[in-house]
Motif scaffolding. Structure first.
Motif, PDB file in Angstrom:
ATOM      1  N   VAL A  35       0.824  -1.213   0.000  1.00 37.85           N
ATOM      2  CA  VAL A  35       0.000   0.000   0.000  1.00 37.85           C
ATOM      3  C   VAL A  35       0.857   1.262   0.000  1.00 37.85           C
ATOM      4  N   THR A  36       2.076   1.177   0.524  1.00 37.39           N
ATOM      5  CA  THR A  36       2.952   2.351   0.508  1.00 37.39           C
ATOM      6  C   THR A  36       3.685   2.493  -0.818  1.00 37.39           C
ATOM      7  N   ALA A  37       3.600   1.483  -1.694  1.00 42.21           N
ATOM      8  CA  ALA A  37       4.287   1.561  -2.986  1.00 42.21           C
ATOM      9  C   ALA A  37       3.729   2.708  -3.822  1.00 42.21           C
ATOM     10  N   GLY A  38       2.405   2.901  -3.779  1.00 39.78           N
ATOM     11  CA  GLY A  38       1.808   4.000  -4.532  1.00 39.78           C
ATOM     12  C   GLY A  38       2.234   5.357  -4.005  1.00 39.78           C
ATOM     13  N   VAL A  39       2.299   5.503  -2.674  1.00 37.57           N
ATOM     14  CA  VAL A  39       2.749   6.772  -2.085  1.00 37.57           C
ATOM     15  C   VAL A  39       4.206   7.032  -2.444  1.00 37.57           C
ATOM     16  N   TYR A  40       5.036   5.994  -2.370  1.00 33.54           N
ATOM     17  CA  TYR A  40       6.457   6.148  -2.700  1.00 33.54           C
ATOM     18  C   TYR A  40       6.639   6.544  -4.166  1.00 33.54           C
ATOM     19  N   LEU A  41       5.846   5.935  -5.057  1.00 35.81           N
ATOM     20  CA  LEU A  41       5.923   6.296  -6.475  1.00 35.81           C
ATOM     21  C   LEU A  41       5.550   7.755  -6.681  1.00 35.81           C
ATOM     22  N   MET A  42       4.532   8.242  -5.982  1.00 29.79           N
ATOM     23  CA  MET A  42       4.132   9.642  -6.110  1.00 29.79           C
ATOM     24  C   MET A  42       5.193  10.584  -5.524  1.00 29.79           C
ATOM     25  N   ILE A  43       5.886  10.148  -4.471  1.00 29.37           N
ATOM     26  CA  ILE A  43       6.966  10.973  -3.915  1.00 29.37           C
ATOM     27  C   ILE A  43       8.081  11.137  -4.945  1.00 29.37           C
ATOM     28  N   ARG A  44       8.417  10.049  -5.633  1.00 31.70           N
ATOM     29  CA  ARG A  44       9.441  10.114  -6.674  1.00 31.70           C
ATOM     30  C   ARG A  44       8.966  10.945  -7.868  1.00 31.70           C
ATOM     31  N   PHE A  45       7.687  10.892  -8.145  1.00 33.64           N
ATOM     32  CA  PHE A  45       7.109  11.520  -9.335  1.00 33.64           C
ATOM     33  C   PHE A  45       6.564  12.914  -9.032  1.00 33.64           C
ATOM     34  N   SER A  46       6.777  13.413  -7.801  1.00 35.09           N
ATOM     35  CA  SER A  46       6.092  14.630  -7.345  1.00 35.09           C
ATOM     36  C   SER A  46       6.501  15.864  -8.140  1.00 35.09           C
ATOM     37  N   SER A  47       7.738  15.923  -8.626  1.00 37.26           N
ATOM     38  CA  SER A  47       8.179  17.119  -9.361  1.00 37.26           C
ATOM     39  C   SER A  47       7.396  17.303 -10.654  1.00 37.26           C
ATOM     40  N   ALA A  48       6.915  16.196 -11.243  1.00 40.89           N
ATOM     41  CA  ALA A  48       6.161  16.287 -12.489  1.00 40.89           C
ATOM     42  C   ALA A  48       4.708  16.693 -12.264  1.00 40.89           C
ATOM     43  N   LEU A  49       4.205  16.572 -11.028  1.00 43.37           N
ATOM     44  CA  LEU A  49       2.795  16.864 -10.768  1.00 43.37           C
ATOM     45  C   LEU A  49       2.519  18.333 -10.488  1.00 43.37           C
ATOM     46  N   GLU A  50       3.569  19.112 -10.240  1.00 42.93           N
ATOM     47  CA  GLU A  50       3.382  20.492  -9.779  1.00 42.93           C
ATOM     48  C   GLU A  50       2.633  21.322 -10.821  1.00 42.93           C
ATOM     49  N   GLY A  51       1.583  21.990 -10.349  1.00 37.47           N
ATOM     50  CA  GLY A  51       0.855  22.908 -11.205  1.00 37.47           C
ATOM     51  C   GLY A  51      -0.093  22.281 -12.194  1.00 37.47           C
ATOM     52  N   SER A  52      -0.405  20.987 -12.052  1.00 41.15           N
ATOM     53  CA  SER A  52      -1.298  20.322 -12.999  1.00 41.15           C
ATOM     54  C   SER A  52      -2.665  20.092 -12.361  1.00 41.15           C
ATOM     55  N   VAL A  53      -3.662  19.894 -13.219  1.00 43.26           N
ATOM     56  CA  VAL A  53      -5.009  19.640 -12.723  1.00 43.26           C
ATOM     57  C   VAL A  53      -5.089  18.274 -12.045  1.00 43.26           C
ATOM     58  N   VAL A  54      -4.185  17.362 -12.400  1.00 35.58           N
ATOM     59  CA  VAL A  54      -4.167  16.037 -11.779  1.00 35.58           C
ATOM     60  C   VAL A  54      -3.854  16.146 -10.296  1.00 35.58           C
ATOM     61  N   GLN A  55      -3.022  17.117  -9.928  1.00 31.59           N
ATOM     62  CA  GLN A  55      -2.678  17.325  -8.523  1.00 31.59           C
ATOM     63  C   GLN A  55      -3.902  17.728  -7.711  1.00 31.59           C
ATOM     64  N   SER A  56      -4.732  18.580  -8.259  1.00 37.92           N
ATOM     65  CA  SER A  56      -5.959  18.996  -7.566  1.00 37.92           C
ATOM     66  C   SER A  56      -6.938  17.832  -7.426  1.00 37.92           C
ATOM     67  N   MET A  57      -7.041  17.016  -8.460  1.00 34.53           N
ATOM     68  CA  MET A  57      -7.910  15.840  -8.384  1.00 34.53           C
ATOM     69  C   MET A  57      -7.425  14.874  -7.316  1.00 34.53           C
ATOM     70  N   LEU A  58      -6.105  14.682  -7.233  1.00 33.21           N
ATOM     71  CA  LEU A  58      -5.543  13.783  -6.221  1.00 33.21           C
ATOM     72  C   LEU A  58      -5.839  14.296  -4.815  1.00 33.21           C
ATOM     73  N   LEU A  59      -5.827  15.618  -4.623  1.00 37.39           N
ATOM     74  CA  LEU A  59      -6.122  16.199  -3.304  1.00 37.39           C
ATOM     75  C   LEU A  59      -7.548  15.871  -2.875  1.00 37.39           C
ATOM     76  N   ILE A  60      -8.513  16.078  -3.749  1.00 39.12           N
ATOM     77  CA  ILE A  60      -9.912  15.835  -3.393  1.00 39.12           C
ATOM     78  C   ILE A  60     -10.157  14.348  -3.144  1.00 39.12           C
ATOM     79  N   ILE A  61      -9.608  13.493  -4.012  1.00 36.19           N
ATOM     80  CA  ILE A  61      -9.826  12.041  -3.863  1.00 36.19           C
ATOM     81  C   ILE A  61      -9.217  11.538  -2.563  1.00 36.19           C
ATOM     82  N   SER A  62      -8.000  11.982  -2.243  1.00 31.83           N
ATOM     83  CA  SER A  62      -7.343  11.509  -1.021  1.00 31.83           C
ATOM     84  C   SER A  62      -8.054  12.031   0.231  1.00 31.83           C
ATOM     85  N   CYS A  63      -8.547  13.274   0.196  1.00 36.39           N
ATOM     86  CA  CYS A  63      -9.306  13.790   1.346  1.00 36.39           C
ATOM     87  C   CYS A  63     -10.607  13.021   1.540  1.00 36.39           C
ATOM     88  N   LEU A  64     -11.302  12.716   0.450  1.00 31.95           N
ATOM     89  CA  LEU A  64     -12.516  11.903   0.550  1.00 31.95           C
ATOM     90  C   LEU A  64     -12.202  10.505   1.081  1.00 31.95           C
TER      91      LEU A  64
END
Length: 576
Positions: free
Chosen positions: A226-255
């Motif tokens: 279950v932490t593999a997905g979080v670790y992948l996003m930590i490695r991939f975090s520089s590519a997510l900055e400023g994209s609409v996908v980042q906002s979608m991930l925020l809402i989904i994770s909060c829900l």
């Protein structure tokens, strides 16, 4: 027979030695600021090279040392927990394969080499979930592997898209993608992380995976799978900055963290309550990562791994002692019979709630304060507040029913705390859950975060915690949960307690639709046009051709006369 007895010792020593080596390498990398990369070229296609890469930087080495430390404790713990099982050796080998797959995934910065560990985690997790070989385990294993296959397909699609960039190493092209382009690639990577980390709508498989043995649950929910997905996003975090996908991930994770916290307050299965708490904390990690703080997500990932593994091991010791019961209503007053296990369980629960100066306090309190200080909308802020209160609420409820309530067991003979192997393995993680939060905070954040907020926002976390603890303990003490199950509100209780019908939608409805559609497709295609235009049509055509050739090879006069007549008619038609 001797190998069966001592295998958990050898595995524990091997993993512990590697954990110490990784920790030493981490300190060396942290002090020098250097990163080591090992690369093997497997094949080359034009300008693309298929390579197997291992990267040894401070992030991968620190996380791998935690994975190996927790795995060594779990292997030693399994020596007592699984000793009477006839498939003891198979279990040990599967757990070692599980740890090896996670190590492959952690050390790989290349999407192709990540896929090896990623698929290995999915395959071995399926083998571990179906370990007990009954109908419940088979259904849970099928739900687990099919949910994870969606993420595997997303990784494969990402590999195809990234081929245009000339390399599959996201250290090279990660910064290049930090703009509004390549939305499809970012969506595929986030989808892969969501399936592995069981975010909405893929949350149903995480509680279902509790069909696996408890040592596997301790490993899965702390530092692997279950932490593999979080670790992948930590490695991939520089590519997510400023994209609409980042906002979608925020809402989904909060829900997700709100849904899991709400569901845990209506659950009575001990392991599923802890599984839902893992799901809630995964939502916390991904939400703070979506806000642009991958270092805080990594910090919470490490501290959460320690006390969550300890919590599952304590739950396993309790289940082992009370005769296999997992319903918390059949427990109660265990503090008088299992003082050591209950003490460790209380430490883990307090760390989960963010009690001051335990491991969870340093990471969770900083995550919440940074989230409250960030530019987030009212929906995300409300979900953060509610999820934090619900976490303390279901933890207090768990303490009331299993540790401090009235004694509900029918027999006293097996409830004891005398298993030295389980107690020793829990002791290592117990001290880690107490001290490692402060040590990690000193290591990862030598310069403190500047937190600027009003006194109300600063004390909001404490107020939420107190209110959540009060409601969680007092409402269950007054049996208010039974009042909630009146006929008027029963459907709402069922909805909240069943993760918003997600297990039902993930199994029954999907299987019904797929079976109806599959029957129609089989009738029209497999037994219809595919059959006529495919194998049977080809067989019919070839058989007739062979019959004609066979007749020609027999030198039959009738054939020659027919062919001569046909030839004459053709010539007449052409020239006349």
């Amino acid at each position: 027979m001797v190998w069966k007895v001592y295998m958990h010792y050898s595995s524990m020593l091997f993993l512990m030695l590697n954990a110490v080596i990784c920790l030493i390498l981490f300190m060396s990398s942290m002090m020098s600021g250097l990163t080591s990369v090992l690369e093997w070229e497997l094949m080359s296609m034009n300008s693309l090279s298929v390579v197997f890469v291992l990267v040894f930087d401070w992030i991968s080495l620190l996380f791998l040392s935690f994975v190996l430390l927790i795995s060594s404790s779990v292997m030693y713990y399994s020596g007592s927990y699984m000793m009477g099982d006839k498939s003891y050796n198979r279990f040990m080998y599967l757990v070692l394969a599980f740890v090896f797959s996670m190590a492959m995934m952690v050390l790989s910065p290349n999407l192709i080499s990540i896929l090896l560990g990623w698929d290995g985690l999915g395959l071995v997790s399926y083998a571990l979930v179906i370990f007990y070989q009954n109908e419940k385990s088979a259904n849970a294993g099928m739900l687990t592997i099919l949910s994870n296959r969606v993420g595997d397909i997303a990784i494969l699609m990402s590999i195809g898209l990234v081929a245009n960039l000339g390399s599959w190493n996201f250290f090279i092209w990660g910064g290049y993608l930090s703009d509004g382009n390549w939305i499809l690639l970012k969506a595929f990577m986030v989808l892969a992380a969501m399936t592995k980390s069981a975010q909405i709508p893929f949350s149903a498989w995480l509680p279902a995976a509790m069909a696996a043995p408890t040592p596997v649950s301790a490993l899965v929910h702390s530092s692997t799978l279950v932490t593999a997905g979080v670790y992948l996003m930590i490695r991939f975090s520089s590519a997510l900055e400023g994209s609409v996908v980042q906002s979608m991930l925020l809402i989904i994770s909060c829900l997700t963290m709100f849904m899991a916290g709400l569901g845990a307050n209506f659950e009575y299965d001990l392991k599923k309550i802890i599984a839902l708490s893992t799901l809630s904390q995964l939502g916390v990690m991904l939400s703070i990562l979506a806000l642009g703080f991958p270092d805080l997500a990594f910090f919470h990932l490490l501290s959460h791994a320690l006390f969550k593994a300890l919590l599952f091991m304590c739950a396993g010791a309790v289940i082992h002692s009370v005769g296999g019961y997992q319903d918390i209503r059949y427990m109660g007053c265990l503090v008088k019979f299992m003082p050591l296990s209950v003490s460790y369980m209380t430490v883990a629960n307090l760390a989960l709630c963010g009690f001051p100066f335990l491991a969870g306090f340093y990471s969770k309190d900083m995550v919440l304060e940074v989230a409250f200080m960030s530019w987030i909308n009212m929906v995300a802020l409300t979900l953060y507040i509610l999820a934090t209160g619900l976490t303390v609420s279901y933890t207090s409820r768990l303490v009331f029913y299993s540790l401090s309530g009235s004694y509900n067991l029918s027999a006293l003979s097996n409830v004891h705390d005398e298993d030295k192997v389980m107690s020793n393995s829990m002791t290592v993680l117990g001290f880690s859950a107490i001290m490692m939060g402060a040590i990690l905070a000193w290591l990862l954040f030598p310069e403190p975060y500047l937190i600027c907020m009003s006194i109300f926002m600063k004390t909001l976390v404490i107020m939420i915690t107190v209110v959540g603890a009060f409601f969680g303990y007092m409402l269950n003490l007054m049996s208010m949960n039974y009042m909630l199950k009146s006929l008027s509100s029963y459907k709402y209780v069922v909805m909240f307690g069943s993760m918003w019908f997600m297990p039902f939608l993930s199994t029954k409805k999907i299987s019904e639709v797929s079976m109806i559609k599959g029957a129609t497709m089989e009738k029209l295609m497999d037994k219809g046009w595919y059959e006529y235009m495919g194998s049977q049509g080809l067989y019919y055509t070839l058989s007739h051709m062979f019959m004609i050739l066979n007749s020609l090879q027999l030198n039959s006069i009738k054939v020659f006369m027919k062919m001569f007549a046909v030839g004459v008619l053709v010539l007449m038609f052409i020239f006349v």
